[in-house]
Write a protein that holds these residues in place. Sequence first.
Motif, PDB file in Angstrom:
ATOM      1  N   MET A 242       0.827  -1.188   0.000  1.00 34.09           N
ATOM      2  CA  MET A 242       0.000   0.000   0.000  1.00 34.09           C
ATOM      3  C   MET A 242       0.870   1.249   0.000  1.00 34.09           C
ATOM      4  N   THR A 243       0.422   2.189  -0.746  1.00 33.31           N
ATOM      5  CA  THR A 243       1.233   3.384  -0.891  1.00 33.31           C
ATOM      6  C   THR A 243       0.343   4.615  -0.826  1.00 33.31           C
ATOM      7  N   THR A 244       0.720   5.533  -0.012  1.00 28.67           N
ATOM      8  CA  THR A 244       0.003   6.800   0.017  1.00 28.67           C
ATOM      9  C   THR A 244       1.043   7.892  -0.149  1.00 28.67           C
ATOM     10  N   ALA A 245       0.643   8.949  -0.765  1.00 30.22           N
ATOM     11  CA  ALA A 245       1.635   9.986  -1.043  1.00 30.22           C
ATOM     12  C   ALA A 245       1.130  11.327  -0.575  1.00 30.22           C
ATOM     13  N   TYR A 246       2.015  12.184  -0.223  1.00 32.95           N
ATOM     14  CA  TYR A 246       1.635  13.567   0.053  1.00 32.95           C
ATOM     15  C   TYR A 246       2.783  14.449  -0.401  1.00 32.95           C
ATOM     16  N   SER A 247       2.484  15.699  -0.546  1.00 27.90           N
ATOM     17  CA  SER A 247       3.533  16.590  -1.021  1.00 27.90           C
ATOM     18  C   SER A 247       4.319  17.117   0.162  1.00 27.90           C
ATOM     19  N   ALA A 248       5.596  16.915   0.138  1.00 32.87           N
ATOM     20  CA  ALA A 248       6.432  17.408   1.221  1.00 32.87           C
ATOM     21  C   ALA A 248       6.937  18.788   0.875  1.00 32.87           C
ATOM     22  N   PRO A 249       6.787  19.718   1.795  1.00 36.03           N
ATOM     23  CA  PRO A 249       7.061  21.108   1.457  1.00 36.03           C
ATOM     24  C   PRO A 249       8.529  21.517   1.589  1.00 36.03           C
ATOM     25  N   SER A 250       9.310  20.722   2.296  1.00 39.89           N
ATOM     26  CA  SER A 250      10.626  21.229   2.682  1.00 39.89           C
ATOM     27  C   SER A 250      11.528  21.439   1.477  1.00 39.89           C
TER      28      SER A 250
ATOM     29  N   GLN B  33      17.438  19.340   0.863  1.00 36.95           N
ATOM     30  CA  GLN B  33      18.546  19.548   1.795  1.00 36.95           C
ATOM     31  C   GLN B  33      19.832  18.971   1.235  1.00 36.95           C
TER      32      GLN B  33
END
Lengths: 560, 199
Positions: free
Chosen positions: B1-9, B12
């Motif tokens: 299972m895979t869920t994604a979200y946008s990471a804002p950082s 680095q």
Amino acid sequence: MTLATFPADEPKPSWTRYFSFNTDAKVIGIQYIVLAFFFFLIGGLLAMIIRGELITPEADLVDRTVYNGIYTMHGTVMLFLFIFPVLNGLNNLLIPTMIGAPDMAFPRLNAVAFWLVAIFGVLLMASFFVPGGPAYSGWWSYPPVSIQNPLGHLFSGQGMWLTAVALSGLSSIMGAVNFVTTIIRMRAPGMGFFRMPVFCWTALAAQSLQLIGLPSLTGGAIMLLFDLVAGTTFYDPAGGGDPVLYQHFFWFYSHPAVYVIILPVFGIFSELFPVYSRKPLFGYVYVALASFIIVGLGLIVWVHHMFPSGVAQWMRNLFMFTTMLIAVPTGVKVFAWLGTLWRGKIRLTTPMLFCLGGLFNFVFAGITGVMLATVPIDLHVSNTYFVVGHFHYVIYGAAVMGIFAAIYHWFPKFIGRMPYEGLGKLHFLLTFIGANLNFLPMHPAGLMGMPRRVSSYDPEFAFWNVLASLGAFLLGVSIIPFLLNMISAWVRGPKAPHNPWNAIGLEWLLPSPPAEDNFGEHVPVVISRPYGYGLGKPLVENQEAIEQVLTAADLQEASR
Amino acid sequence: MTTAYSAPSAPQEHGGEHDKHNLTGFIIFLCSESVIFLAFFSGYALLKTSALDWLPAGVEGLEWHMPLINSIVLVSSSGTIYLAERAKAKGSLWGFRGFWLLTMALGAYFLYGQAIEWSGLDFGFTSGTFGGTFYLLTGFHGLHVATGVGLMTLMLIKSFIPGNYEGGEQGVQATSLFWHFVDVIWIILFLLIYVWQRS
């Protein structure tokens, strides 16, 4: 725009990693804690023997010389093999996750530091089986007793004790360099020092104390070892040496060591009270800064352990003053916690109960601490059970209860399963009653003049000792629900959501348990101070999106 | 299972970061290490000022001429290691190696001088607190000099691995820092043991 996956599509890591040279801070943290509790049981067993001996005025359970070895090893095991390792375990779990770092600054050094603990633990246990038995000079190892080697063996109990303490020092320094570097250099973007959780502040303070204090004990122990095995006379008056010099070296570290133990527990209190009162931490900046005032003062109080050792009167007065001064920053913290609790929505969960109990015991210990700082009282009760009662209130009553609180609070995060509340509350009840029943009667016995480190005593002290022994056995029983809880929750406890306590903090924005590299490359940007309970301000940028993903993952996990 | 979200950082940088950790960690370690010396120095001062007979029978005091030469050698090696670092900063790898080797030679000479001095003394480790503290302090310091020479050997070997010393290299900096530390400790030690002879 970058994408992260939660939870990572990796095969479930094998349990064998806990028995290997693993460099993941979360694995090392659990290794530390489990090993520490193994030694906690051994140290506890020794305590049961001590209290079993003292339940009657006569020396009837064990031989007197064996008794000396038992209380020496009880103190050594509990300090060097239980409380320091368990705190380092919490540091390993919490520091990287709280500041959003993928791991510690030096992962391999971290693993070496852990395995050194295992090695010197074995060494210390082995000293039970050498001719002459283990070290018998108390955990202070004061000369001239500690530089006697009547049997003349190279592997004497005392020699092994010193080697073990030296290895413990090495391991602690490795750990301290690692923790300090990690906190200074690896914080999440936006997390300035004044947005750092108080646990990290107190860990930074405690580890700085290790770095400044510990080398003094190491130096003193090296000289003691030479006196013991090479025939030097650093501490031997017969050759011009000075036994009091060792006391200075020893207490220059071992008094700050108390703060090394209690400061992280202050951190735990400061983390947990806001969560379970639903209010921001009262006076965050002052609580954080008070840690470093404690560091500064903690380094200049050590002579209060030596008031009866023939130090000059001006030194007694000076160190009495500095010791009492420490009550000020500590009081700041206590009132800040009370201010946090004040009119909060208090939830009496197991971690909260342990925190409240620990705070209660700590205040009691603080009061007897100020009494002990007073020179006339100290001269009267020095080396009596009053002192034993005092420091057991600090170390068991406050520190160990704080550690239990931390374990119940963060268990869901790092194990991924929920501990059972009923067993937890039973554990709290037995611990709180047991600790007070055990350590409170030591105070009147000590005021009446019962000396410590004896296996037989005047029958007039019998009443208090019977009470204390019953309390000790109750404490022994209290560990059963704890172990049952931990083991059964780990094996088949309900799956933990990512944030079961509704807490605010970077570690609660990770799945339970977190992936090996925590946030990996996607470290959230911190935009406000910690403990924003009831303020409605987000802690990090895009907090809602992150929460949504984590909650969706929780639901998916729960439906499996 | 895979869920994604946008990471804002912001992305680095990790490469150069890690080396700086090493130097930070090393400086923290050195601060801690200096406390052991502080403990030994204060123990020495305490034992010396409170002693009834500081010198063992038959010992007049310490000869300071040869240790002074030794001190000059060690102090000047702090200068040569600085020159080595400067050469490296200017990109002259051979200049770096030359001065580095010179520093190692001076360090080795110091150890040699120490060994000669030790072998000519008419008191031992167990000759009261005088002998004990003398060998403890000089021995513990000597151990640090030997460690420093060992570290320098390591860095010299590393300099022959191509591309190793192009930017971001912290080992040389740390070694040089350690060497200056050993040097400063020696100056204090020299003052305490050889200059401050009368108790």
